[in-house]
Motif scaffolding. Structure first.
Motif, mmCIF file in Angstrom:
data_model
loop_
_atom_site.group_PDB
_atom_site.id
_atom_site.type_symbol
_atom_site.label_atom_id
_atom_site.label_comp_id
_atom_site.label_asym_id
_atom_site.label_seq_id
_atom_site.Cartn_x
_atom_site.Cartn_y
_atom_site.Cartn_z
ATOM 1 N N SER A 1 4.276 1.135 -0.013
ATOM 2 C CA SER A 1 5.314 0.828 1.336
ATOM 3 C C SER A 1 6.486 -0.925 1.423
ATOM 4 O O SER A 1 5.670 -1.354 0.534
ATOM 5 C CB SER A 1 4.451 -0.004 2.864
ATOM 6 O OG SER A 1 3.822 -0.806 2.421
ATOM 7 N N ASP B 1 3.496 -5.045 5.190
ATOM 8 C CA ASP B 1 3.984 -4.477 5.166
ATOM 9 C C ASP B 1 4.931 -4.032 5.677
ATOM 10 O O ASP B 1 3.931 -4.009 7.140
ATOM 11 C CB ASP B 1 2.619 -2.437 5.092
ATOM 12 C CG ASP B 1 1.955 -3.420 3.429
ATOM 13 O OD1 ASP B 1 2.649 -3.653 2.772
ATOM 14 O OD2 ASP B 1 1.012 -2.853 3.521
ATOM 15 N N ASP C 1 0.885 -1.127 0.236
ATOM 16 C CA ASP C 1 0.198 -0.209 -0.446
ATOM 17 C C ASP C 1 0.393 0.892 0.052
ATOM 18 O O ASP C 1 1.383 1.629 1.080
ATOM 19 C CB ASP C 1 -0.920 -0.359 1.607
ATOM 20 C CG ASP C 1 -2.087 -1.426 1.303
ATOM 21 O OD1 ASP C 1 -2.016 -1.582 -0.001
ATOM 22 O OD2 ASP C 1 -2.614 -1.850 2.505
ATOM 23 N N HIS C 2 0.503 2.328 -0.789
ATOM 24 C CA HIS C 2 1.443 3.655 -1.292
ATOM 25 C C HIS C 2 3.332 3.601 -1.204
ATOM 26 O O HIS C 2 3.573 4.278 -0.692
ATOM 27 C CB HIS C 2 0.643 4.205 0.312
ATOM 28 C CG HIS C 2 -0.847 4.686 0.386
ATOM 29 N ND1 HIS C 2 -1.476 5.107 -0.512
ATOM 30 C CD2 HIS C 2 -1.538 3.862 1.473
ATOM 31 C CE1 HIS C 2 -2.302 5.248 -0.155
ATOM 32 N NE2 HIS C 2 -2.640 4.328 1.118
#
Length: 422
Positions: free
Chosen positions: A294, A323, A291-292
């Motif tokens: 990571s 993550d 996510d994003h």
């Protein structure tokens, strides 16, 4: 069927599919000091040496009969030592075209079984209670506990892993029964008794499925409590099957079936690899984007009791991908718990909660016990039951406790102190 407290349950929707596939080929494996607390090695090889599968690499200085062997043929790549010449890691670069050795017979008398397991490097498969150490070469336990239970919903199903290894598993059970005059407890979840057809001293014991029920400490606490004068051993079911194959063929088998799990796993399932495998090579094509953006955190073991690692641990049967949400400065060298720990140098208060009480399945007063560990009060911790435990038994407590303390590390300190005084 024995009943236990449920423990701290950590579940995710994407459980691994219980089918076994070949994992990616790895070019390196390692033997790790993190799997061998208190051991000081006497090296029998040097960097650059060529070694064969099953060749002794080092032995325990205190017990030279206890040897540690190579899981494959190759060349010693690096040897890294830690404080007081303890082992950090011994890395082997594997031969890509290793040939399977010819089968040979192995004697199965009581004396020969012990001698064979010591010489062939299978003695480290056993761990003692109390203290959680590799047993002395001449030690005789009151009982042996074979753990055939998953310790979390993402662990491999032992019945799936043993589906094609039933004969080897039974041969291994009969072999390790020579090491004790007591009972070999085959601890398992509901289903067909995996110990059926064995001698009377090999008995199936059944536990419900829960995290706490998957721990050897729970089995021992329920069936054969230990103290400084009562010792039992524990061993994992995959090691028992490997011992059975050794007895049947004379060949070292170091394959390991591990569950690939976690939110970053592309296809959660069971994979066959080798003990000590290089995790970066093993999971290279197995990860989803974070996510994003990571970074990836690779854990050898479960989310509760694993450690951030580059190699598959000796006693681990799971690889968890998630993550890495914490800065590297917060990640504990002792394991994954650093991902959840506060950055403050001052521990938070220990607040009794229902979750904390459920996280320890030994029927001890949790708060007094944790306070004894926190101050290093070995006498009180012993009186409250720490001799039945090892680090994995208190991992859920560390995650549930408001203080953010690593009780596994504290327990190890207390156990080492008690072992030295024993």
């Amino acid at each position: 069927m024995s009943t236990v407290l449920p423990g701290l349950m950590i579940d995710h929707a994407r459980r691994p599919e219980q089918r076994v596939e070949e994992g990616a080929a790895v070019t390196q494996v390692a033997l790790l000091g993190a799997d061998l607390p208190g051991l000081r090695p006497k090296l029998l090889c040097a960097q650059g040496d060529r070694v064969g599968r099953g060749q002794a690499l080092f032995h325990d200085r205190a017990n030279p009969e206890v040897v540690f062997v190579s899981p494959g043929s190759g060349i010693i790549d690096t040897i890294t030592l830690g404080p007081r010449r303890s082992l950090s890691a011994l890395v082997i670069r594997l031969d890509p075209d290793e040939h399977e050795p010819e089968p040979t017979g192995v004697a199965t008398s009581t004396d020969k079984i012990r001698e064979t397991l010591l010489a062939k490097g299978f003695w480290p498969a056993f761990l003692t209670r109390p203290y959680g150490r590799i047993p002395a070469p001449d030690a005789v336990p009151e009982a042996i506990f074979v753990n055939v239970t998953p310790d979390n919903p993402h662990a491999p199903d032992p019945r799936v892993v043993l589906r094609d290894q039933g004969d080897a598993f039974l041969a291994g059970l009969k072999a390790i029964a020579h090491l004790t005059s007591g009972t070999v407890h085959v601890c398992q979840t509901s289903g067909t008794d995996l110990a059926a057809g064995c001698v009377d001293r090999i008995r199936g014991s059944f536990f419900p499925e829960s995290q706490a029920s998957g721990l050897s400490g729970t089995h021992i606490h329920r069936l054969h409590a230990v103290d400084q004068n009562r010792t039992v051993w524990s061993i994992g079911y995959q090691d028992v099957a490997a011992i059975g194959k050794l007895i049947e063929t004379g060949i070292h088998y170091f394959s390991r079936i591990a569950a690939l799990a976690g939110p970053r796993a592309r296809q959660p399932r069971l994979i066959r690899t080798i003990a000590g495998a290089n995790l970066q090579e093993l999971i290279r094509a197995e990860t989803l984007p974070g996510d994003h953006g990571s970074p990836l955190c690779v854990v050898s073991g479960s989310l509760t009791n694993g450690r951030q690692a580059s190699w598959l641990g000796r006693y681990h049967q799971q690889i968890t991908l998630l993550d890495d949400a914490a800065p590297q400065s917060r990640i504990s060298k002792g394991g994954l718990l650093g991902l959840f720990r506060r950055t403050s140098s001052h521990p938070a208060p220990l607040i009794p909660t229902a979750a904390l009480e459920r996280a320890l399945a030994f029927g001890v007063p949790v708060v007094p016990f944790l306070r004894a560990l926190s101050v290093g009060d070995a006498e009180t911790a012993s009186r409250l039951g720490c001799l039945e435990m090892v680090e994995e038994d208190v991992a859920a407590v560390s995650m549930a406790c408001s203080s953010g303390a690593d009780y596994g590390r504290m327990l190890r300190h207390v156990l080492d102190e008690l072992a030295e005084d024993a």
